[in-house]
Structures are given as C-alpha cells and as structure tokens.
Enzyme design. Structure first.
Site, PDB file in Angstrom:
ATOM      1  N   THR A 199      -5.681   0.714  13.969  1.00  0.00           N
ATOM      2  CA  THR A 199      -6.195   0.786  12.601  1.00  0.00           C
ATOM      3  C   THR A 199      -6.423   2.236  12.170  1.00  0.00           C
ATOM      4  O   THR A 199      -6.375   3.163  12.985  1.00  0.00           O
ATOM      5  CB  THR A 199      -7.533   0.040  12.499  1.00  0.00           C
ATOM      6  OG1 THR A 199      -8.492   0.709  13.350  1.00  0.00           O
ATOM      7  CG2 THR A 199      -7.392  -1.415  12.937  1.00  0.00           C
TER       8      THR A 199
ATOM      9  N   SER B 262      -9.058  -3.205  19.376  1.00  0.00           N
ATOM     10  CA  SER B 262      -8.581  -1.912  19.834  1.00  0.00           C
ATOM     11  C   SER B 262      -9.134  -1.530  21.202  1.00  0.00           C
ATOM     12  O   SER B 262      -8.753  -0.499  21.753  1.00  0.00           O
ATOM     13  CB  SER B 262      -8.975  -0.834  18.815  1.00  0.00           C
ATOM     14  OG  SER B 262      -8.444  -1.136  17.537  1.00  0.00           O
TER      15      SER B 262
ATOM     16  N   ARG C 110      11.779  -1.363 -18.801  1.00  0.00           N
ATOM     17  CA  ARG C 110      10.749  -2.078 -19.559  1.00  0.00           C
ATOM     18  C   ARG C 110      10.317  -1.257 -20.775  1.00  0.00           C
ATOM     19  O   ARG C 110      10.001  -0.076 -20.651  1.00  0.00           O
ATOM     20  CB  ARG C 110       9.542  -2.323 -18.640  1.00  0.00           C
ATOM     21  CG  ARG C 110       8.342  -2.961 -19.323  1.00  0.00           C
ATOM     22  CD  ARG C 110       8.607  -4.399 -19.674  1.00  0.00           C
ATOM     23  NE  ARG C 110       7.390  -5.088 -20.080  1.00  0.00           N
ATOM     24  CZ  ARG C 110       7.344  -6.311 -20.572  1.00  0.00           C
ATOM     25  NH1 ARG C 110       8.473  -7.000 -20.739  1.00  0.00           N
ATOM     26  NH2 ARG C 110       6.204  -6.868 -20.894  1.00  0.00           N
TER      27      ARG C 110
ATOM     28  N   HIS D 121       4.939  -2.850 -12.660  1.00  0.00           N
ATOM     29  CA  HIS D 121       5.630  -4.097 -12.990  1.00  0.00           C
ATOM     30  C   HIS D 121       4.789  -5.031 -13.854  1.00  0.00           C
ATOM     31  O   HIS D 121       5.315  -6.020 -14.396  1.00  0.00           O
ATOM     32  CB  HIS D 121       6.040  -4.842 -11.710  1.00  0.00           C
ATOM     33  CG  HIS D 121       7.277  -4.309 -11.054  1.00  0.00           C
ATOM     34  ND1 HIS D 121       7.305  -3.129 -10.344  1.00  0.00           N
ATOM     35  CD2 HIS D 121       8.544  -4.806 -10.995  1.00  0.00           C
ATOM     36  CE1 HIS D 121       8.528  -2.926  -9.879  1.00  0.00           C
ATOM     37  NE2 HIS D 121       9.295  -3.924 -10.257  1.00  0.00           N
ATOM     38  N   GLY D 122       3.500  -4.760 -13.966  1.00  0.00           N
ATOM     39  CA  GLY D 122       2.641  -5.630 -14.769  1.00  0.00           C
ATOM     40  C   GLY D 122       2.626  -7.049 -14.224  1.00  0.00           C
ATOM     41  O   GLY D 122       2.647  -7.272 -13.008  1.00  0.00           O
ATOM     42  N   GLY D 123       2.614  -8.015 -15.107  1.00  0.00           N
ATOM     43  CA  GLY D 123       2.560  -9.416 -14.698  1.00  0.00           C
ATOM     44  C   GLY D 123       3.747  -9.838 -13.863  1.00  0.00           C
ATOM     45  O   GLY D 123       3.628 -10.729 -13.008  1.00  0.00           O
TER      46      GLY D 123
ATOM     47  N   GLU E 163      -0.311  -0.919  15.483  1.00  0.00           N
ATOM     48  CA  GLU E 163      -0.384   0.247  16.378  1.00  0.00           C
ATOM     49  C   GLU E 163      -1.683   1.041  16.196  1.00  0.00           C
ATOM     50  O   GLU E 163      -1.707   2.261  16.341  1.00  0.00           O
ATOM     51  CB  GLU E 163       0.826   1.188  16.169  1.00  0.00           C
ATOM     52  CG  GLU E 163       2.171   0.512  16.219  1.00  0.00           C
ATOM     53  CD  GLU E 163       2.518  -0.026  17.594  1.00  0.00           C
ATOM     54  OE1 GLU E 163       1.651   0.003  18.479  1.00  0.00           O
ATOM     55  OE2 GLU E 163       3.648  -0.493  17.779  1.00  0.00           O
TER      56      GLU E 163
END
Length: 401
Positions: free
Chosen positions: A381, A136, A284, A354-356, A379
C-alpha cells in the site's frame, strides 16, 4: 498519442520491441479488452499472442531460451500492455517475478529445468506470499513446511494469487523450523517452495486446492484465487536455492522488481486515461464549442499530462537503477507510490471530463475507473511505500556524531 511517456537512450532493439508490443496492444487488446473484462473472461487469445512475441521470456537469459532483456525493457513493455488492459499485464507480472527469483536465486538444476519452459510460456508462474489473516505483515505468516523424509509437507492457506488457476508453477512462502531454533527472527525462518501443479480449480494435485476465482470490483479476466495446502508433499529439490531460511529475502527481491512493474502499470493506465480524456474533450461540444476549448478542461488536461510524465520518469529511473546492479528499494518505492496515486487521479479526471457518459459501461473509462484502485494496494500500500521511503531517507541523511 506519442508525445507523452517517451524514454531517452533506448537501443534500436528496445525501440523495436516496444513498437511491436504497441502495435499488438492497439490491434489485439484495446478493441476487445472492455468486452472481455465485462464478461470476466480469461484473455486466452491475447496470452497466446504474447507468447508468440516472446514476452513471457523477455528477461530470461538467452541461454535458457529467453530474450535476455533488461528490467527497463520489461517495465516499458508492461506499460504498453497496461495501456491496453491492466489485467493482461498482471498475468505477465507474476510469471515474471517467479522467473526473476529463479534466475537470481535458483539452483542450477532449477534454472535448467524451469527457465526454458517459462521463456516459452509452457510453464506459467504465480507468486504466493499473502494470507487471509495478514496484510503487509509478512512475518506473521502461518503456513508451514515441515521436513518429512526426503521432502517437506506443507499446510496452510494463502490469499490473493494472481494466476492462481491458470499457473502451473507457484512460488509459495512458508515458515520452516528446520535448522532455525526457537527465538530465530521470523524473517530468517521462512522458505520459498516451488510447487508444480495442473492448471484449473478444485484439487489440482493431492493436498493442494485452488477453490475458485475471487469476484473483484475490477482487475477482471485474470484469475485471482486462494490456495489451500493440506498435507501437500514437496520434494527437497523444490526448495528455491536449495537452502531453507532464505525465503523472505527471495520474496522481497521479487517484490522489489514487482514494484517497478506496478509503477509501469500505473503509467500505462494513466496514459490510456489521458488519451481517452483528451480525445473526448475535442469531440464533446458545450456552449457552442468543444469542451477542450474551455479553460477548466485545459487545466485538467495540463495536470493529467504532467502527472503521466512525472510517473513515467520515476518508473524509468527505478528500473535503470536496478539494471545497474544498485539497490533500488527507495526508487522503486517512490515510483510505485507516485505512479499509483497519479494513476488514480488521472483516471478520475478523465472520468470527470466524460461527464455522465463516464458512468456508462459503453465507455472505456468506466473500466479504467474500476481498475485503478487495485494499484493503490498491489505490491504494498501507499503507507508501506512511505515507510520504506522514510526509512531509506533516514539512512541516507543520518546525522553523524
């Protein structure tokens, strides 16, 4: 989903543009994004479609063949594109920054020559400030431009060019000693050069080499490269604005609007992650009912949606502040910081929902999970944004007497 990320006070033209882009994203980007990303393939068909829509000239004035739209329109367009695939928004962003810098700071000859071609997407822009040995600390750049006859000779190595291979115009920041005696503040001895080149990799013109694509964890498809200058000759009329020593200010102006763009990208990725999470939660089933009916999941969805809304509101505020002609570094820094952090958190929550299956490349959330971290550093941190925000707050709240 249409409820989240709504923007009040848009014109009919703005709404029409955004509707058109959203339809394009749904039909042309989302269905192919994951497959192209896994192959790290440049989205040529998508880019050609965006050229036809006029997106490359969205903020370029009508007198140069563009649409003459506002930063807000552009940011909302980027939000929609990033919702489909963040890499595509990156292709647009660096082009836009260079066009913006030309519009704001270029000579009339430079505007007349470049902007019509950029509006049509015939000339594609890249933005080159960073170097391998610095992060930076822009004042520490070592690339140098030396006056030689009726032009300049450039030497040095640049890093992290988005569109480095596919671009045909690169705005390159170098140190220049001409007219700036020893002891001049570093930021007053930098110049932006407009370097024209052929697309591709290797030696793309005498003295200029694009070594090849950098292999990345995410943000694939778009080409991210180095740039090596070894005796690269640039004519004097390709100094941005026709005056040396103004490059730092040119670049910072470009980065300021770029931060609004990165905030918009964060909003778009977070929006898509929420869509995926809320959809999967209703499909699900566990313990005899959709997981969306479990309180723990509803809490996650509530937090995700709130973050999406908050980030969007701050991004819109920053864009509108810039459009009004006011200084917006505080608002842009806040928007970029919040949107990128919230994006990471919303994507991770969608991943958890979503799990696994979230760990499987068959599911779109896996791609978003690898893309979100780039926004934390692009742009500037989070730490840089906090420095900007803190300094500006102390200006605003300085104790008198």
């Amino acid at each position: 989903m249409t409820r989240l990320s709504q923007t009040e006070g848009l014109t009919d033209i703005q709404r029409e543009i955004l509707s058109t882009v959203r339809d394009f994203v749904d039909k042309e980007i989302i269905p192919v994004a994951t497959e192209l990303e896994h192959r790290d393939e440049y989205p040529t068909h998508i880019v050609e479609g965006l050229k036809e829509l006029g997106v490359f000239g969205l903020m370029i004035p009508e007198e140069y063949g563009g649409l003459g739209e506002s930063l807000l329109t552009y940011a909302l367009t980027v939000e929609e594109i990033a919702r489909g695939w963040m890499s595509v928004s990156g292709i647009i962003n660096t082009h836009f920054i260079v066009a913006y810098m030309l519009k704001q700071h270029g000579t009339q000859e430079q505007k007349d020559y470049f902007l019509p071609k950029m509006a049509a997407g015939e000339v594609r822009g890249a933005f080159s400030m960073s170097e391998p040995a610095l992060g930076s600390d822009v004042s520490a750049i070592s690339s140098k431009g030396v006056k030689d006859g009726d032009g300049y000779v450039l030497n040095g190595q640049k890093m992290w060019l988005t569109n480095g291979g596919s671009s045909t115009l690169v705005a390159v920041l170098c140190k220049t000693d001409e007219g700036h005696p020893e002891g001049t503040a570093p930021h007053k001895s930098m110049t932006t050069f407009l370097v024209e080149k052929e697309p591709g990799f290797g030696e793309v013109k005498p003295g200029l080499t694009i070594p090849g694509k950098i292999d990345k964890m995410g943000y694939k498809g778009v080409d991210t490269t180095e740039l090596i200058m070894d005796g690269l000759r640039v004519p004097a009329d390709r100094v941005l604005g026709g005056e040396t020593g103004r490059g730092f200010y040119h670049m910072m102006d470009g980065v300021e609007v770029g931060r609004v763009n990165v905030a918009a990208r964060g909003c778009g990725v977070a929006q898509r992650a929420f869509e995926l999470g809320v959809s999967y939660a209703q499909q699900r089933h566990t313990f005899g009912k959709p997981i969306a009916q479990h309180q723990a999941i509803q809490f996650k969805l509530a937090e995700m949606a709130t973050k999406v809304e908050a980030a969007h509101a701050m991004m819109v505020n920053a864009a509108r502040k810039k459009d009004s002609g006011q200084r917006n570094d505080l608002e842009a820094g806040m928007a970029k910081y919040l949107a990128s952090e919230y994006c990471k958190e919303v994507v991770e929550d969608a991943f958890r929902i979503h799990g696994g299956y979230g760990f499987s490349k068959e599911y779109e959330i896996e791609r978003l999970y690898r893309e979100a971290p780039m926004l934390l550093i692009g742009e500037g941190t989070a730490e840089i944004q906090k420095m900007i925000i803190g300094r500006r707050l102390l200006e605003e709240y300085r104790i008198q007497g």
